[in-house]
Structure formats: C-alpha cells, structure tokens
Design an enzyme around this catalytic site. Structure first.
Site, PDB file in Angstrom:
ATOM      1  N   THR A   1     -12.381   9.510  31.156  1.00 47.90           N
ATOM      2  CA  THR A   1     -13.677  10.149  30.942  1.00 47.90           C
ATOM      3  C   THR A   1     -13.802  10.600  29.492  1.00 47.90           C
ATOM      4  OG1 THR A   1     -13.721  10.861  33.233  1.00 47.90           O
ATOM      5  CG2 THR A   1     -15.194  12.021  31.721  1.00 47.90           C
TER       6      THR A   1
ATOM      7  N   CYS B   1       4.275  14.873   8.977  1.00 48.34           N
ATOM      8  CA  CYS B   1       5.093  14.194   9.975  1.00 48.34           C
ATOM      9  C   CYS B   1       6.565  14.239   9.616  1.00 48.34           C
ATOM     10  CB  CYS B   1       4.659  12.744  10.096  1.00 48.34           C
ATOM     11  SG  CYS B   1       2.896  12.593  10.154  1.00 48.34           S
TER      12      CYS B   1
END
Ligand SMILES: *Cc1c(COP(=O)(O)O)cnc(C)c1O
Length: 394
Positions: free
Chosen positions: A245, A333
């Site tokens: 959704t 990161c």
C-alpha cells in the site's frame, strides 16, 4: 556555548520543507483512504498520488502518462536504496543471457552491496576506477562494456565529493553494446537539470529525504518499453511493479518537494554554489595544508569535501559539534569504521589526508552567516588538533 544547530550535513539527509509538511498533513487523519479502494473516499486519494507522480516526472523529464492515459515510468519506492536494488534486479532480469554488470568503485553501498549479491549469484562485477579528482576512467568503461554486459550502473553525482559523472556518454556507451543503463541520481536530483528523455536513460533512482521530503520514500524511473520485474511482490499497486500500500502522505510530500526543486533549480544552484565557494575561499585563506576533493570544475553546487592533513576527521567533527556545527567525515554509511571512505581511497587520496576529511554540504536553509561562522571556527579547531598530532610537522 552555542546552542543553535548549524546543519551542514545535507548530503546525509535534509529537513522537511515546511510547505512539504503542510501538503502532507491532510493525508493522515482526513484523507486516509487506501488509494486502491473502490469507494470514492479511497479513489480521491489515488488522484493525489498521481499528482505527485506527475511532479516527480516533471523534475526528471519523464513521462507521467502513456498514450492510453496510464500512469507510467515513475514507480514509488520506500527509499533510494530500494530504487537502486530494484533497478539492478530488473535490469539483469531484462537481459537474462548476459552475465556481467559494470559499475564504479565510488558508488553508494545501495549499488555496491547489491552488486556483491549479484556476484554471489554468478554475475561478473566490474568496478571502474576513478582518478585523483574522482573522475571516471572512460577508456576503462569502453574496454569493459561488452556483449555480455546486462547493465551499466554509474551514479549521476557522488555523495561524498559531489563529482558529477558524464552520464550521457556512459549511457551511450552502454547502449552501443546493447546493455541497459541505470544511474543513482539521489544526490543530483533537484540540484542539477535531469532529462531522462534527452539522455535516453533506462533506470534512474531518486530519494525523498535528500530533497526536503521525508525519509522512507523514493522513486524509480523506468523507461517505457523495458520489461520490468518487481523486487517486491504483492498487490497490484504501481501497476503490479511494486507491491505494498502506497505511503500516501510521504508520496504527496515527495511530489511537492520535487515541484519546489524544479521551480527554483537555477536560483538554488546559484545560492548553494555561492555559499560553498565563499566557504572554501575562507577556509583556503586561513587554514594551511588542505585539499579540496573532487572534480572542482564539475561537481554539485552544495558539496564541499575538504582534507586537513595529519589529523582525524572525527576529532574535527567533535570539536565543531561543540559549536553546534554538523558535518560529516566520509559518508554516514562508513561512520563507526576506522577505515577512510572507499570513495577517497579509490581517488588515491593519501592516507593521512583521507583520515582528516570532512564533508560540508549545504541546503537552501543555510545562510551566509552560518557559512562565515563555520569558517571562523574552523582554523583554531584545526590548529589545536594539529598541535597534538604526532604527524604534524608545522
Ligand atoms: C542517500 C543515498 C542513497 C540512499 O537513499 P536512501 O533513501 O537513504 O535509501 C543512495 N544513493 C546515494 C548517492 C545517496 O546519497
């Protein structure tokens, strides 16, 4: 001590624009229907998702609807990482007889680590080198792309140095051998002009939270006519190309953010590059033994990667943090590892300089006062750290 935050880490993430938040608000408690529902309450929400699709498409020069009036070319995703993964997955599936992927050593982990996964599945992965300015070795590209290459994936602009890659030439080289082309444009989108149609790009990834939309939303452009196999299977959302959704509020916000960037592209380019240039000018004039990393003639407007010899980037960040100044060493990161970033290493930046690298990245919400303030705080911070550095010889 300063309590105000000076946020110069906009390549890591950006604040949500107030206009974006306003556009999102009705989609939590008012228009909360499921866009796939049959009833009008849900259907009216679907129309807003389509408006956002048009806004994203306009920023990228993509088609919003095909000739049958169907939504096309833009698939909403959960983030830039998903877009990169989905693009590479779809590309190798679309060229099943080819077993090679060509990319670069300086890609984001979202591309590099997916390539490692492809390697485990039997693909040959070629990572093209860059030079000292972070520029791609085009001769190596021409050599490596061949009839066995399924996809070439080269980022539009690097997140650590801002270096912009010759996407048009790389795309043409890929197509000349029948390979597909993907570009990670997460850092470039909203900062430089993108026209997927003119460049004939097959796949292009963008992310919401780098352009003043929320975290957890992104989009993947897929050229019409390319056979697309999904990464996420489920319901028939996104014309069965991405199950799940829709994250309606974030999608609406992302659309608004893209239209804001699109509208002010040139104005913002001038604003960001103005702040960056003034910052670098001041730092270069007051701090000895620095180097500014990247392709200085061809980089994003708001990114400044500076190496300070003989000291640690993390120590610089800690001292700047005392003034409320936020910047980054390497990429977010790689925080937590002591190795200098893979990007700086690939550029051959000497170890002692790579360790002392700080990335400052600007946005429309920064001011020249913040630039001046940061440039004033930096020289004593650097001097203090160098004084206690065993490597510093004055
Ligand atoms: C931030 C970033 C990504 C990852 O995007 P997320 O939405 O955080 O998953 C990918 N590529 C580049 C170049 C980035 O800067």
């Amino acid at each position: 001590m300063e309590s105000k935050t000076i946020y110069l880490d906009n390549n890591a993430t950006t604040c949500v624009a107030p206009e974006v938040l306003e556009a999102m608000k009705p989609f939590f408690c008012e228009y909360y229907g499921n866009p796939s529902s049959i009833h009008r309450f849900g259907g009216s929400v679907a129309a807003h998702v389509e408006t956002a699709r048009r806004q994203v498409a306009e920023l990228l020069g993509a088609a919003w609807r095909d000739k049958d009036g169907n939504a096309s070319e833009i698939i909403f995703t959960s983030c830039g990482t998903e877009g990169d993964n989905a693009a590479l997955n779809a590309a190798v599936n679309a060229r099943p007889e080819r077993k090679k992927v060509v990319t670069t050593v300086v890609e984001h982990p979202a591309v590099l680590h997916y390539c490692e996964e492809l390697e485990r599945r039997g693909y040959e992965i070629v990572k093209l080198p860059v030079d000292g300015c972070g520029r791609l070795d085009m001769a190596a590209l021409e050599r490596e792309v061949d009839e066995n290459t399924a996809v070439v994936s080269v980022m539009w602009a690097n997140n650590e140095t801002g270096t912009i890659f010759p996407v048009k030439e790389v795309c043409a080289a890929a197509h000349a051998k029948g390979a597909l082309f993907h570009t990670d444009a997460v850092q470039a989108a909203g900062k430089v002009k993108i026209d997927v149609d003119a460049l004939d790009i097959d796949f292009l990834t963008v992310s919401g939270h780098k352009v003043h939309a929320p975290k957890g939303v992104g989009a993947l452009f897929v050229r019409r006519g390319i056979r697309f196999t999904p990464l996420i299977f489920g319901g028939h959302q996104e014309r069965s190309r991405r199950g799940g959704t829709e994250n309606v509020a974030s999608i609406v916000g992302f659309g608004k953010a893209c239209s804001m960037c699109h509208e002010k592209l040139e104005e913002e380019y001038a604003l960001l590059s103005g702040m960056r240039d003034e910052f670098e000018r001041r730092v270069a004039a007051t701090v000895p033994k620095i180097r500014i990393n990247g392709d200085l003639a061809n980089r994003l407007p708001g990114t400044s990667s500076i190496s300070f010899d003989c000291i640690e980037g993390e120590s610089i960040l800690m001292l700047l943090d005392m003034f409320g100044i936020c910047a980054s060493s390497g990429s977010a990161c790689t925080t937590g590892s002591l190795e200098p970033s893979h990007v700086l290493r690939a550029m051959g930046i000497p170890y002692s300089a790579a360790h002392g690298t700080v990335r400052f990245s600007f946005s429309r919400y920064n001011t020249m006062e913040e630039v001046v303030f940061t440039a004033e705080k930096l020289p004593p911070v650097i001097a203090r750290l160098r004084e206690i550095s065993p490597y510093w010889k004055g």
